[in-house]
Scaffold this active site. Structure first.
Site, mmCIF file in Angstrom:
data_model
loop_
_atom_site.group_PDB
_atom_site.id
_atom_site.type_symbol
_atom_site.label_atom_id
_atom_site.label_comp_id
_atom_site.label_asym_id
_atom_site.label_seq_id
_atom_site.Cartn_x
_atom_site.Cartn_y
_atom_site.Cartn_z
ATOM 1 N N HIS A 144 0.859 -1.183 0.000
ATOM 2 C CA HIS A 144 0.000 0.000 0.000
ATOM 3 C C HIS A 144 0.896 1.233 0.000
ATOM 4 C CE1 HIS A 144 -3.345 2.587 1.878
ATOM 5 N NE2 HIS A 144 -3.738 2.235 0.667
ATOM 6 N N ARG A 174 29.084 12.547 11.085
ATOM 7 C CA ARG A 174 28.102 12.808 12.146
ATOM 8 C C ARG A 174 26.705 13.073 11.581
ATOM 9 N NH1 ARG A 174 30.909 17.113 16.176
ATOM 10 N NH2 ARG A 174 28.760 17.034 16.978
ATOM 11 N N CYS A 187 11.307 1.203 16.653
ATOM 12 C CA CYS A 187 11.820 -0.001 15.991
ATOM 13 C C CYS A 187 12.946 0.349 15.020
ATOM 14 C CB CYS A 187 10.697 -0.730 15.264
ATOM 15 S SG CYS A 187 9.459 -1.431 16.368
ATOM 16 N N ARG A 215 16.310 -1.991 15.218
ATOM 17 C CA ARG A 215 16.620 -2.872 16.356
ATOM 18 C C ARG A 215 15.636 -4.031 16.452
ATOM 19 N NH1 ARG A 215 12.440 -3.307 20.340
ATOM 20 N NH2 ARG A 215 11.069 -1.539 19.928
ATOM 21 N N SER A 216 14.398 -3.839 15.987
ATOM 22 C CA SER A 216 13.380 -4.885 15.996
ATOM 23 C C SER A 216 12.677 -4.857 14.656
ATOM 24 C CB SER A 216 12.378 -4.648 17.126
ATOM 25 O OG SER A 216 11.339 -5.610 17.105
ATOM 26 N N LEU A 268 10.201 -13.314 12.100
ATOM 27 C CA LEU A 268 8.878 -13.562 11.538
ATOM 28 C C LEU A 268 7.979 -13.980 12.688
ATOM 29 C CD1 LEU A 268 9.792 -15.629 8.349
ATOM 30 C CD2 LEU A 268 8.600 -13.425 8.337
#
Length: 277
Positions: A51, A127, A159, A179-180, A221
């Site tokens: 989408h 930086r 995330c 990170r996730s 998953l």
């Protein structure tokens, strides 16, 4: 996108079973990287239909510094509904951190603007980073998203945590650290969103695009998407589409939805899955 299908295969073949905050359970790997040459096409997954409107409007929402779901709902985007309060509030999530990171004295830092100015004045700087990971604003995992927001915290912990820009040979590259990573539902959106942001910042700084590098930490998953992932892996990818930006606005904060056009996007049908909250 072969890189993405390779990731799905890697998780299904080598991932370990882990519990998680949502209670759904996951198959997970730690540490993974994908690279996308943005000169070769726009990295929009073709093995299921995405989408695109949600991707574009969410990015514009972040850049506006908005943290209320109402703007998204007005444009038919429902991807944040499960975490919002009854008034649409989501707490100090991405947009707040990107463009109004609060300093101890109460002033704020517009990290996006600082990156753009650095790209113009000192493109060799190391930086040029934007962080959305602010430990002071993280939610309490023992509370619901809505309860956290009412206490001034994020509805959902960041995330896609931070991203860095790099210039070489007149080309702008971006690396994201996530990170996730909800690989079935979230990662295709994140890849497209940050690739789009890289194109926009390249235009604003008179650079060409280089690479988008996606780096994941806990890459997983959810157990309720394993069958969908198998279906997706059985499909053959189509050629990548091209991104066309129709005008150059005065600043990164002035883009509108109609400024973007995806040319030649061919995809397999959408694959339905339930988000784990």
């Amino acid at each position: 996108m072969k890189q993405y299908l390779d990731l799905l295969k890697h998780i299904t073949e080598t991932g370990v079973a882990k519990g998680d905050r949502t209670g759904t359970g996951t198959r997970s790997v730690f540490g993974y990287q994908m690279r996308f040459n943005l000169e070769e096409g726009f990295p929009l997954v073709t093995t299921k239909k995405l989408h695109l409107k949600s991707i574009v409007y969410e990015l514009l929402w972040f850049l506006n510094g908005d943290t209320n779901n109402q703007y998204l709902k007005e444009h038919g985007v429902r991807i944040w509904d499960e975490w919002a309060t009854e008034t649409g509030d989501l707490g100090p999530i991405y947009g707040r951190q990107w463009v109004a990171w609060e300093k101890p004295n109460g002033d704020t830092i517009n990290q996006i603007e600082e990156v753009i100015q650095t790209l113009k004045k000192n493109p060799n700087s190391r930086r040029m980073l934007v962080s959305a990971w602010n430990p002071a604003d993280l939610p309490d995992e023992s509370m619901s998203p809505q309860e956290n927001v009412k206490q001034g915290r994020m509805a959902l912990a960041t995330c896609h945590a931070f991203f860095q820009f790099y210039v070489a040979n007149g080309k702008l590259s971006c690396q994201l650290y996530q990170r996730s990573a909800d690989t079935f539902l979230g990662v295709p959106f994140n890849i497209a969103s940050y690739a789009l942001l890289t194109h926009m910042i390249a235009q604003q700084t008179d650079l060409e695009v280089g690479e988008f590098v996606w780096t994941g930490g806990d890459v997983h998953l959810y157990n309720n998407t394993l069958e969908q992932a198998e279906l997706q892996m059985s499909r053959t990818p189509y050629a990548l589409p091209k991104l066309k930006i129709k005008r150059k606005p005065p600043s990164i904060f002035d883009y509108e939805f109609d400024d973007f056009e995806i040319e030649g996007y061919e995809s397999h049908p959408h694959i339905k899955a339930v988000v784990s909250v």
